[in-house]
Design a protein around this motif. Structure first.
Motif, PDB file in Angstrom:
ATOM      1  N   ARG A  52      14.247  51.249 131.195  1.00 15.95           N
ATOM      2  CA  ARG A  52      14.225  52.567 131.825  1.00 15.95           C
ATOM      3  C   ARG A  52      12.818  53.052 132.090  1.00 15.95           C
ATOM      4  O   ARG A  52      12.609  54.182 132.482  1.00 15.95           O
ATOM      5  N   ILE A  92      12.519  57.571 112.581  1.00 18.12           N
ATOM      6  CA  ILE A  92      13.917  57.334 112.930  1.00 18.12           C
ATOM      7  C   ILE A  92      14.502  56.164 112.144  1.00 18.12           C
ATOM      8  O   ILE A  92      15.594  56.257 111.613  1.00 18.12           O
ATOM      9  N   LEU A 147      13.611  61.573 118.588  1.00 15.26           N
ATOM     10  CA  LEU A 147      14.648  60.562 118.768  1.00 15.26           C
ATOM     11  C   LEU A 147      14.317  59.754 120.020  1.00 15.26           C
ATOM     12  O   LEU A 147      13.438  60.130 120.783  1.00 15.26           O
ATOM     13  N   TYR A 148      14.990  58.632 120.169  1.00 13.83           N
ATOM     14  CA  TYR A 148      14.725  57.805 121.354  1.00 13.83           C
ATOM     15  C   TYR A 148      15.430  58.459 122.532  1.00 13.83           C
ATOM     16  O   TYR A 148      16.582  58.172 122.819  1.00 13.83           O
ATOM     17  N   ASN A 162      15.190  58.365 125.722  1.00 15.97           N
ATOM     18  CA  ASN A 162      15.591  57.717 126.965  1.00 15.97           C
ATOM     19  C   ASN A 162      16.885  56.906 126.811  1.00 15.97           C
ATOM     20  O   ASN A 162      17.297  56.213 127.718  1.00 15.97           O
ATOM     21  N   LEU A 163      17.503  57.058 125.635  1.00 14.03           N
ATOM     22  CA  LEU A 163      18.850  56.521 125.484  1.00 14.03           C
ATOM     23  C   LEU A 163      19.851  57.647 125.733  1.00 14.03           C
ATOM     24  O   LEU A 163      19.508  58.822 125.636  1.00 14.03           O
ATOM     25  N   THR A 164      21.096  57.277 126.017  1.00 19.72           N
ATOM     26  CA  THR A 164      22.127  58.310 126.103  1.00 19.72           C
ATOM     27  C   THR A 164      22.575  58.637 124.680  1.00 19.72           C
ATOM     28  O   THR A 164      22.315  57.872 123.755  1.00 19.72           O
ATOM     29  N   GLU A 195      24.578  55.846 123.280  1.00 24.08           N
ATOM     30  CA  GLU A 195      23.797  54.688 122.839  1.00 24.08           C
ATOM     31  C   GLU A 195      23.049  54.989 121.552  1.00 24.08           C
ATOM     32  O   GLU A 195      23.016  54.179 120.620  1.00 24.08           O
ATOM     33  N   TYR A 196      22.443  56.186 121.508  1.00 23.59           N
ATOM     34  CA  TYR A 196      21.639  56.526 120.341  1.00 23.59           C
ATOM     35  C   TYR A 196      22.511  56.629 119.089  1.00 23.59           C
ATOM     36  O   TYR A 196      22.199  56.046 118.059  1.00 23.59           O
ATOM     37  N   THR A 214      25.580  55.483 118.436  1.00 24.32           N
ATOM     38  CA  THR A 214      26.192  54.243 117.946  1.00 24.32           C
ATOM     39  C   THR A 214      25.133  53.366 117.286  1.00 24.32           C
ATOM     40  O   THR A 214      25.393  52.737 116.257  1.00 24.32           O
ATOM     41  N   PHE A 215      23.941  53.378 117.846  1.00 15.65           N
ATOM     42  CA  PHE A 215      22.843  52.593 117.249  1.00 15.65           C
ATOM     43  C   PHE A 215      22.579  53.055 115.819  1.00 15.65           C
ATOM     44  O   PHE A 215      22.525  52.246 114.889  1.00 15.65           O
ATOM     45  N   ARG A 255      21.396  60.788 129.409  1.00 15.96           N
ATOM     46  CA  ARG A 255      20.222  60.542 128.572  1.00 15.96           C
ATOM     47  C   ARG A 255      19.810  61.803 127.819  1.00 15.96           C
ATOM     48  O   ARG A 255      19.849  62.898 128.362  1.00 15.96           O
TER      49      ARG A 255
END
Lengths: 545, 262
Positions: A40, A121, B92-93, B95-97, B100-101, B103-104, B136
């Motif tokens: 991305r 995180i 948090l990350y 640029n993930l949805t 996605e975040y 579940t990760f 996202r």
């Protein structure tokens, strides 16, 4: 989340990782997330042609960028194919590879090395440090692998065809060592920057490397077609002591030593260095890792100690150039915005660099065909008009900002007109960005063509101001720094072609003026008047939102 | 105290230095199952450092820190399976949805994808975020991000929660929902470590308040106990008194007079 091919490949080594006490499923998940995020991002080399196509199937920008590196590798082919000094040729080959791999690593992979979020995180979850560190390392290795393959596959195939299988093996081992060396070198550079400066400084340096990479890629394209002409491969190049300081030469040495059977003290030492230094570097790296991580914390801490002193001459300049108080305020504001905003710099500075280089590329052609004396006597100095080609793009960029949301202040503060903001932003653009480039260019041109072109150089500068006013039409209806870069459309299109058309007209008039006695001088005075009127008119009609 | 006497966190003589600066000067603390601890103190008092040490993010400390009876160290991470954490800064990350975040994160806790996904989606729906589950996180507002963080800290049904300013950006209705969630969790025997600067919330939700100042604990007890000891009406006033801050009127007057100019 997609199932990545490289991860499937990695699965083959699962047992190996687990033997070293790594939690493989966790590592795999971390990598999958990292890859998704990488997909991305826009790699730096695409930065110039960033066309935001919304709602398109997700594709990895990085994988696409490999194509460009693949194209670029053509430039390396003559080095492995022609010439008779393998030592010299391979040194250049490794030099180019090291430069490109390192800059693109710094540009696009710094956020992997420097991601401070990982700690907060991931380490608060049941993830052990070792697994995280290995995941990070694997991430970088996979990236480097693709990059190196894209950049060297073609030349190495060609080289192996010509020089035999030993060449292939040497090149392969050499490239692995080079990659190791680069990773460690980058980390060590970051380590020292973070040790002595704060995180902001590091981000600035990364930003300049990104800019440098963009310029190199663009200039490289110009040289691509001429690669076979430019390269003088019959140079005599013998090993000597100062080459100890140039790592690419170490890596070039084994080829001469083993393929050409030239045994010399230097070549043996260089070859040994190529083998030993990367391995030593890895050990230093492992040792430094903990302190490096600690220094990384600086990235998230704001240390607001450094304070920029407003320079006297700038205050003076602002008071000269701005007609009223409001414009002076905006002048200072625009100055700070353009200076501090890395995203803006990344979008605009590469084109500044190009406008410095472009005029020469065209003259270079001319020199190759005729002689330098011929060039100096001609009217080729009009090539300086090429430097104004960056103006339309830069002016359009003025309306964007990474922090565009802050633009509400213009609406809530009691301002009669916002024309001073645009006017000030354009002035800052001319003084801070265009003028420095133009001064260098003008000086070189006067050096080449003699003092007789001084008035021509001045004419072009005033034309550039007029041209800026014309291009400011693209800003109509918007405020500087008020829109997101995400909305920036591809810079091409009919509008831009129209803008370039103007440069042609200006250059034509200028050429005509050189044919008349005192023509250039009169044209200069005329232009000054036109600029004065145009600025005033634009202030009232175009910039007032 | 009416809690079951099971020790969840035991801290003894905890000290921590950053360079020459001593940030923690011997913290002693025992937390029992089911307690909601309001962990308060002025900026720079050492609150976040204590929490970071308990999460295993800082390791250069002196003293003894045990969670669920296990020693906290870099090597040991098993105890983290039963911990949830909402950091102060919404890192948090993004640029993930959210899908996605979340579940990760769930998978990192060892849950399987389908279970987390289903659970996360349901939780998002409760917070009214079902429409953006596949968008996202970078496009989220501050409150929405905060909700994602809260969900991510609870996905694995932890026994111990560290919440650092968890309400920031949430609207009044969501705040009420979240406070209720905390009350229910505590009644089921979860232990909560709640760190915040908003005193009236701390006053209402915590059953034990710990005030830390310059790296030492200066008060420890229920709100009523603190009130009796300090003869002040609200936690805010107690806070001001215990941190030796009584010039707020003077500072406020100075501020206003500068605004007005003279």
């Amino acid at each position: 989340m997609k199932n990545f091919q490289s991860l499937k490949f990695l699965d083959l080594f699962r047992g190996l990782f687990e033997r070293f006490g790594i939690n493989y499923p966790i590592m795999r998940k971390i990598l999958a997330v990292k890859f998704t995020m990488d997909g991305r991002r826009t790699p730096t080399i695409f930065n110039q042609q960033q066309a935001k196509k919304k709602k398109k199937a997700e594709e990895n920008g990085f994988i696409k960028s490999l194509g460009i590196y693949g194209l670029f590798s053509i430039i390396l082919i003559p080095f492995v194919l022609l010439g008779n000094s393998l030592f010299y040729q391979m040194s250049i080959f490794y030099g180019v590879v090291m430069f490109l791999v390192m800059t693109s690593m710094i540009s696009d992979f710094s956020n992997v090395l420097l991601d401070v979020r990982d700690k907060g995180i991931l380490l608060t979850k049941p993830v052990d440090k070792k697994t995280l560190n290995v995941a990070k390392t694997i991430h970088i290795c996979i990236y480097l692998f693709f990059l190196t393959v894209a950049l060297t596959a073609l030349p190495i195939i060609v080289g192996t065809y010509k020089n035999g299988l030993l060449f292939f093996l040497l090149a392969l081992v050499g490239l692995i060592l080079v990659d190791l060396f680069i990773v460690v070198l980058t980390a060590i550079i970051y380590y020292f920057i973070l040790r002595f400066f704060d995180g902001e400084k590091l981000k600035d340096i990364i930003n300049y490397v990104q800019i440098g990479l963009s310029i190199t890629i663009a200039v490289g394209y110009q040289l691509l077609a001429r690669a076979f002409n430019i390269v003088d491969l019959n140079i005599t190049f013998s090993p000597s002591w100062w080459q100890f300081f140039l790592p690419p030469i170490w890596f070039g040495a084994p080829f001469e030593l083993l393929l050409r059977q030239h045994t010399s003290m230097y070549l043996v030492i260089f070859s040994l260095l190529a083998l030993v230094i990367p391995i030593i570097a890895i050990f230093i790296y492992v040792r430094m890792m903990p302190t490096f991580e600690r220094n990384l914390q600086k990235l998230s801490n704001e240390s607001g100690t450094s304070r920029r002193i407003e320079r006297k001459w700038k205050t003076w300049l602002i008071s000269r150039l701005s007609r009223n108080r409001e414009e002076r305020v905006f002048f200072r504001f625009a100055d700070h915005m353009m200076r501090n905003e890395r995203e803006f710099r990344l979008k605009v500075y590469p084109s500044l660099g190009l406008s410095l280089v472009f005029p020469f590329i065209f003259m270079f052609n001319e020199i190759q065909q005729n002689s330098f004396e011929h060039l100096a006597a001609s009217k080729w100095y009009l090539a300086i008009y090429f430097s104004t080609m960056m103006i339309p793009n830069a002016v359009v960029m003025l309306k964007f900002s990474g922090k565009y949301k802050g633009a509400w202040v213009f609406k809530t503060t009691p301002l009669e007109s916002l024309a001073p903001l645009t006017s000030a932003a354009l002035k800052v653009f001319i003084i801070n960005l265009f003028l420095p480039v133009y001064v260098i260019l003008g000086a070189v041109f006067i050096g080449i063509f003699g003092v007789k072109v001084i008035d021509d150089v001045l004419v072009v500068f005033v034309t550039a101001i007029l041209y800026t006013v014309i291009c400011s039409n693209y800003l109509k209806g918007t405020l500087p720094f008020s829109e997101s870069f995400e909305d920036a459309q591809q810079s091409g299109g009919v509008k831009m072609i129209l803008a370039f058309f103007f440069i042609g007209i200006f250059a034509g008039i200028h050429f005509a003026a050189t044919l008349i006695p005192y023509g250039v001088m009169s044209y200069f005075i005329l232009l000054l008047a036109v600029v004065w009127v145009a600025w005033r008119q634009a202030y009232l009609k175009i910039w007032d939102v | 105290m009416e809690t079951i006497d099971e020790v969840i966190v035991a801290i003894k003589d905890l000290e921590m230095h950053y360079g020459v600066k001593q940030v923690l000067k011997g913290i002693n603390l025992t937390v029992y199952r089911g307690q909601i601890i309001g962990y308060i103190g002025p900026n720079g008092a050492g609150k976040s450092t204590t929490i970071k040490i308990m999460l295993g993010l800082e390791s250069d400390y002196y003293g003894k820190v045990e969670i669920f009876g296990e020693k906290v160290s870099e090597k040991n991470m098993e105890y983290k399976r039963k911990i949830g954490y909402v950091p102060e800064i919404a890192e948090l990350y993004d640029n993930l949805t959210a899908q996605e975040y979340l579940t990760f994160i769930g998978e990192l806790y060892g849950m399987d994808v389908e279970t987390v996904n289903e659970k996360a989606e349901k939780l998002m729906r409760v917070f009214g975020l079902e429409n953006v589950y596949h968008s996202r996180i970078s496009s989220y507002s501050k409150g929405m991000r905060q909700k994602v963080l809260i969900i991510s800290s609870l996905l694995h049904n932890p026994d111990l929660l560290f919440l650092d300013e968890p309400l920031s950006g949430l609207d009044a209705n969501s705040v009420m929902v979240f406070k209720e969630i905390l009350a229910i969790l505590a009644s089921q025997g979860k232990t909560i470590f709640y760190s915040s600067h908003i005193m009236d919330v701390v006053e209402k939700i915590s059953n034990r308040i710990i005030l830390i100042k310059d790296g030492s604990i200066v008060a420890d007890g229920s709100f009523n106990e603190l009130k009796e000891q300090n003869k002040e009406g609200t936690l805010e006033q107690i806070f001001n008194q215990l941190t030796g801050f009584n010039e707020y009127k003077g500072l406020a007057e100075e501020f206003v007079s500068i605004v007005q100019g003279d």
